[in-house]
Design a protein around this motif. Structure first.
Motif, short mmCIF file in Angstrom:
data_model
loop_
_atom_site.label_atom_id
_atom_site.label_comp_id
_atom_site.label_asym_id
_atom_site.label_seq_id
_atom_site.Cartn_x
_atom_site.Cartn_y
_atom_site.Cartn_z
N ASP A 282 0.56 -1.11 0.02
CA ASP A 282 0.02 0.17 0.07
C ASP A 282 0.94 1.33 0.03
N GLU A 283 1.82 1.07 0.64
CA GLU A 283 2.85 2.39 0.87
C GLU A 283 3.43 2.49 -0.44
N ALA A 284 4.00 1.48 -1.16
CA ALA A 284 4.52 1.49 -2.14
C ALA A 284 3.69 2.18 -3.62
N GLN A 285 2.40 1.86 -3.48
CA GLN A 285 1.53 2.27 -4.44
C GLN A 285 1.17 3.86 -4.23
N GLU A 286 1.25 4.30 -2.90
CA GLU A 286 1.04 5.85 -2.75
C GLU A 286 2.37 6.12 -3.27
N ARG A 287 3.27 5.90 -3.13
CA ARG A 287 4.52 6.57 -3.67
C ARG A 287 4.58 6.55 -5.28
N PHE A 288 3.97 5.66 -5.87
CA PHE A 288 3.76 5.41 -7.19
C PHE A 288 2.83 6.58 -7.66
N CYS A 289 1.67 6.77 -6.94
CA CYS A 289 0.54 7.65 -7.13
C CYS A 289 1.03 9.03 -7.17
N LYS A 290 2.11 9.37 -6.13
CA LYS A 290 2.54 10.82 -6.03
C LYS A 290 3.46 11.00 -7.25
N LEU A 291 4.02 9.95 -7.78
CA LEU A 291 4.95 10.10 -8.90
C LEU A 291 4.06 10.60 -10.00
N PHE A 292 2.86 10.02 -10.36
CA PHE A 292 2.02 10.26 -11.55
C PHE A 292 0.88 11.08 -11.31
N GLN A 293 0.79 11.86 -10.10
CA GLN A 293 -0.30 12.47 -9.79
C GLN A 293 -0.84 13.59 -10.94
N ASP A 294 -0.16 13.83 -11.61
CA ASP A 294 -0.53 14.68 -12.73
C ASP A 294 -1.10 14.23 -14.01
N PHE A 295 -1.02 12.87 -14.03
CA PHE A 295 -1.49 12.17 -15.22
C PHE A 295 -2.97 11.52 -14.97
N ALA A 296 -3.16 11.34 -13.69
CA ALA A 296 -4.55 10.52 -13.45
C ALA A 296 -4.61 10.51 -11.75
N SER A 297 -6.02 10.54 -11.46
CA SER A 297 -6.45 10.38 -9.92
C SER A 297 -5.68 8.90 -9.51
N SER A 298 -5.46 8.85 -8.13
CA SER A 298 -5.04 7.81 -7.48
C SER A 298 -5.86 6.69 -7.61
N GLN A 299 -7.09 6.81 -7.77
CA GLN A 299 -8.05 5.67 -8.01
C GLN A 299 -7.83 4.99 -9.26
N GLU A 300 -7.81 5.92 -10.18
CA GLU A 300 -7.57 5.51 -11.55
C GLU A 300 -6.04 4.66 -11.79
N ILE A 301 -5.07 5.30 -11.25
CA ILE A 301 -3.62 4.71 -11.21
C ILE A 301 -3.86 3.28 -10.38
N LEU A 302 -4.31 3.29 -9.19
CA LEU A 302 -4.48 2.03 -8.62
C LEU A 302 -5.21 0.85 -9.28
N GLY A 303 -6.42 1.35 -10.14
CA GLY A 303 -7.11 0.31 -10.86
C GLY A 303 -6.26 -0.12 -11.95
N SER A 304 -5.24 0.76 -12.53
CA SER A 304 -4.46 0.50 -13.55
C SER A 304 -3.56 -0.63 -13.54
N ILE A 305 -2.92 -0.26 -12.11
CA ILE A 305 -1.91 -1.23 -11.54
C ILE A 305 -2.42 -2.63 -11.45
N LEU A 306 -3.63 -2.75 -10.87
CA LEU A 306 -4.40 -4.05 -10.39
C LEU A 306 -4.60 -4.66 -12.03
N ASN A 307 -5.07 -4.00 -12.85
CA ASN A 307 -5.32 -4.34 -14.20
C ASN A 307 -4.19 -5.14 -14.80
N HIS A 308 -2.93 -4.33 -14.79
CA HIS A 308 -1.83 -5.12 -15.41
C HIS A 308 -1.52 -6.14 -14.59
#
Length: 228
Positions: A23-49
């Motif tokens: 969960d902590e790792a995903q939070e770090r990832f979301c911060k890196l790409f916060q300008d591209f999508a919302s955290s919810q969208e980013i987490l959904g994309s990680i899960l899909n992959h």
């Protein structure tokens, strides 16, 4: 369960803490790409992959890191820099070096069961990482056998039981995932105990209640002794 001869324990979030690190790792990832999508969208994309890649990569931190990289490529339309890739790899490497913190009562229960049953670790993930965690946990000596499975489907358990020369009816699986640690075991005639952890990976969740004579649910691992 009085006739049980072999008891297997899941490792991550059953013997020691694990999911909070992801969960902590995903939070770090979301911060890196916060300008591209919302955290919810980013987490959904990680899960899909991750789910899409399971047949190729399996489970574990390395597979998770590759799925983060693919997500980053998708989010940036393949315009991510080398430095950006390096930052994602660093998140993965940090996960591989997290400390191992046992859950309460784990060693007490293992000490009580040792000698009375054949104790086994049955877990998914990276082989090297799981062996590292078991070594650093200090509880490796309690176990007769270590199994790092590519998956926890019925066939995987049946093959494991064959290696252990154990009948399903003499086998008990203890873990935090209803999907991976309970359903496949009771489907092949074994016994299962579910110990919920405070957070669960979305892939491991199910949307129905399990009712079966070979299944028990408890609040913490310390309750195992009373059931046996």
């Amino acid at each position: 369960m009085k006739h049980i001869k072999t008891i297997a324990f899941d490792a991550d979030d059953t013997l020691w803490h694990n999911e909070p690190y992801f969960d902590e790792a995903q939070e770090r990832f979301c911060k890196l790409f916060q300008d591209f999508a919302s955290s919810q969208e980013i987490l959904g994309s990680i899960l899909n992959h991750q789910v899409k890649n399971l047949p190729l990569y399996g489970f574990g931190i390395k597979a998770f890191t590759l799925s983060m990289i693919e997500t980053a490529l998708q989010l940036t339309q393949h315009n991510i820099s080398g430095k950006g890739i390096e930052q994602i790899i660093t998140i993965g490497k940090d996960l591989l070096q997290k400390p191992v913190e046992l859950l309460p009562n784990v060693e007490k229960v293992l000490e009580e069961l040792q000698g009375k049953y054949k104790l086994v670790v049955a877990t998914k993930g990276d082989l090297k990482d799981q062996h590292r965690k078991l070594h650093e946990s200090g509880i490796g000596a309690y176990f007769h056998h270590i199994e790092v499975l590519s998956d926890k489907a019925e066939l995987d358990y049946e093959k494991m039981l064959g290696r252990l020369e154990c009948k399903a009816s003499d086998f008990l699986m203890i873990g935090n995932s209803l999907k991976s640690d309970v359903l496949p075991i009771i489907n092949i005639g074994g016994y299962a105990i579910h110990i919920p952890y405070r957070t669960t990976w979305e892939y491991e969740k199910i949307d129905f209640e399990i009712k079966h004579e070979n299944f028990k649910a408890i609040d913490n691992i310390g309750e195992v002794i009373a059931l046996l």
